[in-house]
Design a protein around this motif. Structure first.
Motif, short mmCIF file in Angstrom:
data_model
loop_
_atom_site.label_atom_id
_atom_site.label_comp_id
_atom_site.label_asym_id
_atom_site.label_seq_id
_atom_site.Cartn_x
_atom_site.Cartn_y
_atom_site.Cartn_z
N SER A 161 -4.98 108.76 72.24
CA SER A 161 -5.71 108.18 73.41
C SER A 161 -6.93 107.93 72.86
N GLN A 181 -3.52 106.59 79.84
CA GLN A 181 -2.40 107.83 79.95
C GLN A 181 -2.81 108.27 81.44
N GLU A 236 1.47 106.35 76.78
CA GLU A 236 2.27 106.93 77.42
C GLU A 236 2.78 106.36 78.70
MG LIG Z 1 -3.15 111.01 74.78
#
Ligand SMILES: [Mg+2]
Ligand SMILES: Nc1ncnc2c1ncn2[C@@H]1O[C@H](COP(=O)(O)OP(=O)(O)OP(=O)(O)O)[C@@H](O)[C@H]1O
Lengths: 260, 333
Positions: free
Chosen positions: A47, A89, A174
């Protein structure tokens, strides 16, 4: 792939949060029309990497080139202007506003009346309705506030948003975590379709099957470095799992940081 | 619970406009039960009285919807009123400034009042947006020092007899309704359109809801917050200017208590202190409700202190209603 100039190229990108070294020198590239799956354990730095590419975080050191030019994005709006779309995310929706407002956030359709820009609600609603229908997303009313929607519906809004706006490079952190089986299948198809338009796609996922289904290449991040960079057709899930956990003997691709 | 789309929409509409419903009910009850309440003059008067707090409440509501707070609006209004009085009033501490042609004083004094307010908005914005300090503390400080400045520049004395060319605003009527009332209606319409129909208004709501998301979407949220504080200051300036016109001058304690009324109106009007929620027409209904009750208390000859008690109760009821509304919505929709 490597003879063509890559869409995005990272060289030695690092990121420190105080004493924590989240990224310790990332080298990777993405070409136009290519889908790269970014894999790695929790806390590996995926991320963080995505946020650096999308301008939300500044790298501590390293170089980033986009379309052959060295670039430095000071904010998400700069990255966006360059053609980089991101699905984060933790969702980036304003739950106090309706679906249409969220879909168009920052890019509203307006028409000037006496010099004052006026929001064109009906026009925007039509666009959103079409985008949702194309993706098979069912939302009772586009005028309900997002707070009343399910997690999956929210994620679908974000996904449809990026498909609609496109750009040159899409980063998905994600994106399917909250989606049902059918929505995930459609989502994966969507990624393929987007890539076929010549857009580069980076998708983060923890689900091996998804990575193998959609990606041209798999990049594994471990403890802030690239532990493996493999063509999907030339590897298998076991090898990738080894790379993720660090249990491997058979390293492949650009391995820089595994030497602990 | 299942409902047809039509019923659902009706319920939603009623919940969204609850404060207007309350206003209508309250006006109807007062009209029936209080002798002399149901008169054109009374209603016109309610509209006129609502002007000052109303204009101020617009700016306050915008800042609150953007996710912050501005406690300084009352003192800002007082400062603008005092500057207006000081320059354009003839007696007391008024300097009796004149201009030719004479009508020039009207726009000049208004611009000055707006400027004073905007400067205070910039100061608030600087500490809150630029330095990242808490709006509560910053604007509380401004509330105190701006009032202090009013007392200081007036020496605690007052300015009287505002120039007639400015005072026309407080005297004229259109269709029997005081011009002042029209001004507040116009302000509410302009800013309601701004908030509901333009990107700026949309962004104020979005920033108040999730600032991180707006940042990621490429919206300059800092700019939106700056503008909100400046608008709140400027509108407070206008409120002060109108107040000076109404009282034909300014005293050092002019407008005390307005902050409480403005806050009450904003909350009653359905603006959530959490930020991101609220619409300006509701705020106007909140202000009108407040002054309808005021007027009723006056007509019944109750001591003025009762207003305070009722107002406090009303604010509590409004917040309670808001919670209830959320529950009801969850149950029904
Ligand atoms: Mg992440
Ligand atoms: N803002 C921050 N401040 C301090 N540390 C941070 C911050 N953001 C991330 N980190 C740390 O950096 C490391 C990498 O985090 P990151 O969120 O990039 O992991 P990830 O690979 O996305 O993990 P996950 O699969 O759980 O989403 C972690 O150790 C995390 O605790």
């Amino acid at each position: 792939m490597s003879e063509e100039q890559p869409l995005l190229k990272l060289e030695g990108v690092t990121k420190n949060f105080g004493a924590i070294q989240a990224l310790r020198g990332i080298d990777m590239h993405i070409s136009r029309g290519e889908v790269v799956a970014l894999l790695g354990d929790n806390g590996a730095g995926k991320s963080t990497l995505v946020k650096i590419i999308s301008g939300g975080l500044q790298p501590s050191s390293g170089k980033m080139s986009f379309e052959g030019q060295e670039r430095h994005f000071a904010s998400p709006s700069e990255a966006k202007a360059a053609g980089i779309e991101t699905v984060y995310q933790d969702l980036s929706l304003c739950t106090n506003a309706d679906v249409v407002a969220n879909f168009f956030m920052g890019r509203e359709i307006t028409r000037r009346v006496l010099g004052v820009p006026i929001l064109q609600e009906r026009e925007m609603e039509e666009v959103v309705a079409k985008a949702m229908a194309d993706a098979g997303t069912r939302i009772p009313s586009l005028r309900t506030n997002v707070e009343h929607l399910s997690g999956g519906q929210r994620q679908a809004i974000e996904l449809n948003r990026f498909v609609h706006w496109g750009g040159k490079l899409v980063l998905l952190d994600e994106p399917f975590a909250a989606l049902g089986v059918e929505q995930t299948r459609r989502g994966l198809e969507m990624i393929r379709r987007v890539a076929d338009r010549g857009i580069g796609v980076v998708v983060i996922t923890h689900i091996m099957a998804q990575a193998f289904q959609v990606a041209d290449r798999i990049v594994v991040i471990r403890q802030g470095t690239v532990a493996g960079d493999l063509k999907t057709s030339e590897t298998n899930p076991d090898q990738v799992i080894d790379l993720i956990t660090g249990a491997t003997l058979s390293r492949a691709g650009k391995d820089r940081g595994g030497s602990n | 619970m299942k409902m047809s789309d039509g019923t659902r929409r009706t319920v939603e509409f009623l919940l969204d406009n609850l404060v207007w419903l309350m206003l209508i009910v309250v006006l109807a009850v007062f009209s029936v039960t209080i002798p002399g309440y149901f008169q054109f003059g009374i209603f016109a008067n309610i509209l006129e009285q609502s002007t000052f707090v109303g204009v101020m409440a617009i700016g306050l509501a915008i800042v609150i919807i953007a996710g912050h707070l501005d406690l300084s609006v009352e003192s800002t209004a007082a400062l603008s009123a005092m500057v207006t009085g000081l320059l354009f009033a003839k007696s007391g501490i008024g300097m009796g400034l004149t201009m030719s042609p004479e009508w020039l004083m009207l726009p000049a004094s208004l611009l000055l009042a707006i400027l004073v307010g905007a400067v205070i908005g910039v100061i608030n914005g600087f500490f809150v947006v630029r330095l990242g300090m808490t709006a509560f503390i910053v604007t509380l400080a401004t509330f105190i020092w701006a009032r202090g400045l009013v007392v200081a520049i007036s020496g605690g004395r007052s300015a009287q007899s505002l120039a007639p060319s400015i005072r026309v605003i407080g005297i004229e009527r259109i269709l029997g309704v005081p011009l002042l009332a029209w001004i507040s209606v116009a302000c509410f319409i302009i800013f309601a359109v701004l908030m509901a129909k333009t990107p700026f208004g949309r962004y104020v709501t979005l920033v108040g809801g999730n600032r991180e998301a707006t940042f990621r979407a490429g919206i300059n949220s800092d700019r939106i917050l700056w503008l909100s504080f400046i608008l709140a200051g400027a509108l407070a300036g206008v409120a002060g200017w109108l107040l000076a016109i109404r009282t034909s001058g300014a005293t050092a304690n002019l407008g005390t208590g307005m902050l409480f009324n403005a806050f009450a109106a904003v909350v009653i009007g359905g603006v959530s202190l959490k930020g991101g929620i609220g619409k300006l027409p509701g705020v106007y209904a909140g202000v009108l409700l407040l002054y309808s009750i005021h007027t009723a208390i006056n007509l019944m000859g109750l001591p003025a202190h009762f207003t305070q008690v009722i107002l406090g109760g009303l604010v509590l009821a409004a917040v309670l209603l808001d919670t209830l509304k959320l529950r009801l919505r969850e149950k029904l929709l």
